[in-house]
Design an enzyme around this catalytic site. Sequence first.
Site, PDB file in Angstrom:
ATOM      1  N   LYS A  67     -10.996 -14.413  12.093  1.00 36.68           N
ATOM      2  CA  LYS A  67     -10.158 -13.892  11.004  1.00 36.68           C
ATOM      3  C   LYS A  67      -8.843 -14.648  10.836  1.00 36.68           C
ATOM      4  CE  LYS A  67      -7.598 -10.440  13.577  1.00 36.68           C
ATOM      5  NZ  LYS A  67      -7.684  -9.158  14.244  1.00 36.68           N
ATOM      6  N   ARG A  99      -2.369   1.615  17.509  1.00 39.15           N
ATOM      7  CA  ARG A  99      -3.100   1.263  16.295  1.00 39.15           C
ATOM      8  C   ARG A  99      -4.426   2.030  16.382  1.00 39.15           C
ATOM      9  NH1 ARG A  99      -4.478  -4.910  14.681  1.00 39.15           N
ATOM     10  NH2 ARG A  99      -6.315  -4.438  15.928  1.00 39.15           N
TER      11      ARG A  99
HETATM   12  C1  LIG Z   1      -7.715  -9.524  15.540  1.00 39.18           C
HETATM   13  C2  LIG Z   1      -8.337  -8.757  16.625  1.00 39.18           C
HETATM   14  C3  LIG Z   1      -8.646  -9.392  17.829  1.00 39.18           C
HETATM   15  C4  LIG Z   1      -8.331 -10.830  18.098  1.00 39.18           C
HETATM   16  O1  LIG Z   1      -6.963 -11.047  18.113  1.00 39.18           O
HETATM   17  P1  LIG Z   1      -6.337 -12.446  18.499  1.00 39.18           P
HETATM   18  O2  LIG Z   1      -4.928 -12.143  18.774  1.00 39.18           O
HETATM   19  O3  LIG Z   1      -6.505 -13.335  17.307  1.00 39.18           O
HETATM   20  O4  LIG Z   1      -7.065 -12.951  19.676  1.00 39.18           O
HETATM   21  C5  LIG Z   1      -9.257  -8.636  18.813  1.00 39.18           C
HETATM   22  N1  LIG Z   1      -9.536  -7.337  18.616  1.00 39.18           N
HETATM   23  C6  LIG Z   1      -9.252  -6.699  17.471  1.00 39.18           C
HETATM   24  C7  LIG Z   1      -9.580  -5.251  17.326  1.00 39.18           C
HETATM   25  C8  LIG Z   1      -8.640  -7.383  16.434  1.00 39.18           C
HETATM   26  O5  LIG Z   1      -8.359  -6.756  15.291  1.00 39.18           O
END
Ligand SMILES: *Cc1c(COP(=O)(O)O)cnc(C)c1O
Length: 374
Positions: A37, A145
């Site tokens: 993402k 969150r």
């Molecule tokens: C975006 C996300 C990750 C990955 O995060 P990074 O900081 O890019 O490694 C992992 N778990 C969830 C639930 C996320 O939303």
Amino acid sequence: MREYPRLILDLKKLKNNVNAVGELCHKNGITCAVVIKGFNGIEQATKCILDQDVDMIATSRLEQFEEVAGYKPKIPRLMLRIPAISEIDDLLRLTDMSLVSEIDTLKAIEDRIESGKTAIAKGKKRIENGEKYKIILMQDLGDLREGFWDESELVAATRYITSEAKNLELVGIGTNLGCYGSIEATPQKMRELIALAKKLEIVAGKKLQYISGGGSTSLPLVANGKMPSEINMLRIGEGIAIAKDLPNLWDCHIDGLLDDIFMLKAEIIEIKEKPTYPQGNIKCDAFGFTPKYEDEGIRKRALVALGKLDVGYLELIEAEKGIKVVGASSDHTILDIEDAKRDLKVGDIIEFKLKYGAVAFATSRSDIACEIVD
Ligand SMILES: *Cc1c(COP(=O)(O)O)cnc(C)c1O
């Protein structure tokens, strides 16, 4: 299409980081979900990742799985953002597994599979074959969150999946840290998650395949040898594709990780000697804020055709040595080039390194070309 700003994506470097983080995880018995993402799942990058020997790929936006839906379909797709009930058909079509934190959502997924088996089954062999949709239940450990807060609700969700739902399979428990509440991933937080996993295993009457200890913010624990061995899955985006937060925020250096997979080039449109302190009554800037200005006398400044609409905010970009990013509005960025190491003129190109947010913003714009280097 404008020629600049232009993104440069180095696939060799991306490959390097996917494999470096993958190896580190595997050495520690950890399954690594590579998160796409951060660069909006751009197709060439996602395919390059799928070409490596990766355990699974993950994102928070289902659309990002669309372009690669038929590519290496055996590599599992994990939905990271708690799915919306309104997107369950796409969830079932495009993914194998999801993080979930609501019993109502579990019921909606179950009902959709039960009632719409034939419609959803189109193109999704797993459901045609009667395979179950995999669920990782999310527990909030204080970052506030997503995730269950009451343990009783987590237990009820576990019961629902294991003794009521016919089409769901509980494969794990997970948590997320360092996203809203800025909470650090510590061995203590990991142990809380492991303790909950043990309870759920008793409720479920089986071992959980995954205890998913977070994203890149949990990677320092692995790198420093402090990750409890029961944690066997991480979901890593930033630490692979950008790799700046670990050294910058967490003082954690992983051998062989490169931090220039994505670069941004922008063109100089003006160069002038100007005062550094605004002249007149200071009220507010283009976005309604009033930044602090420092009077450093007259300095050589360059404007580049790059703005907050392209990269979010100026703290997310870093110019080459000797050039300082001093301010930005929607379509202009102001650079101090007084101490630049080279002679600059209008029309010259400046290269920027990008932090996580800037890569996310820049890769989301359809008017920024992305040049692939292999
Ligand atoms: C975006 C996300 C990750 C990955 O995060 P990074 O900081 O890019 O490694 C992992 N778990 C969830 C639930 C996320 O939303």
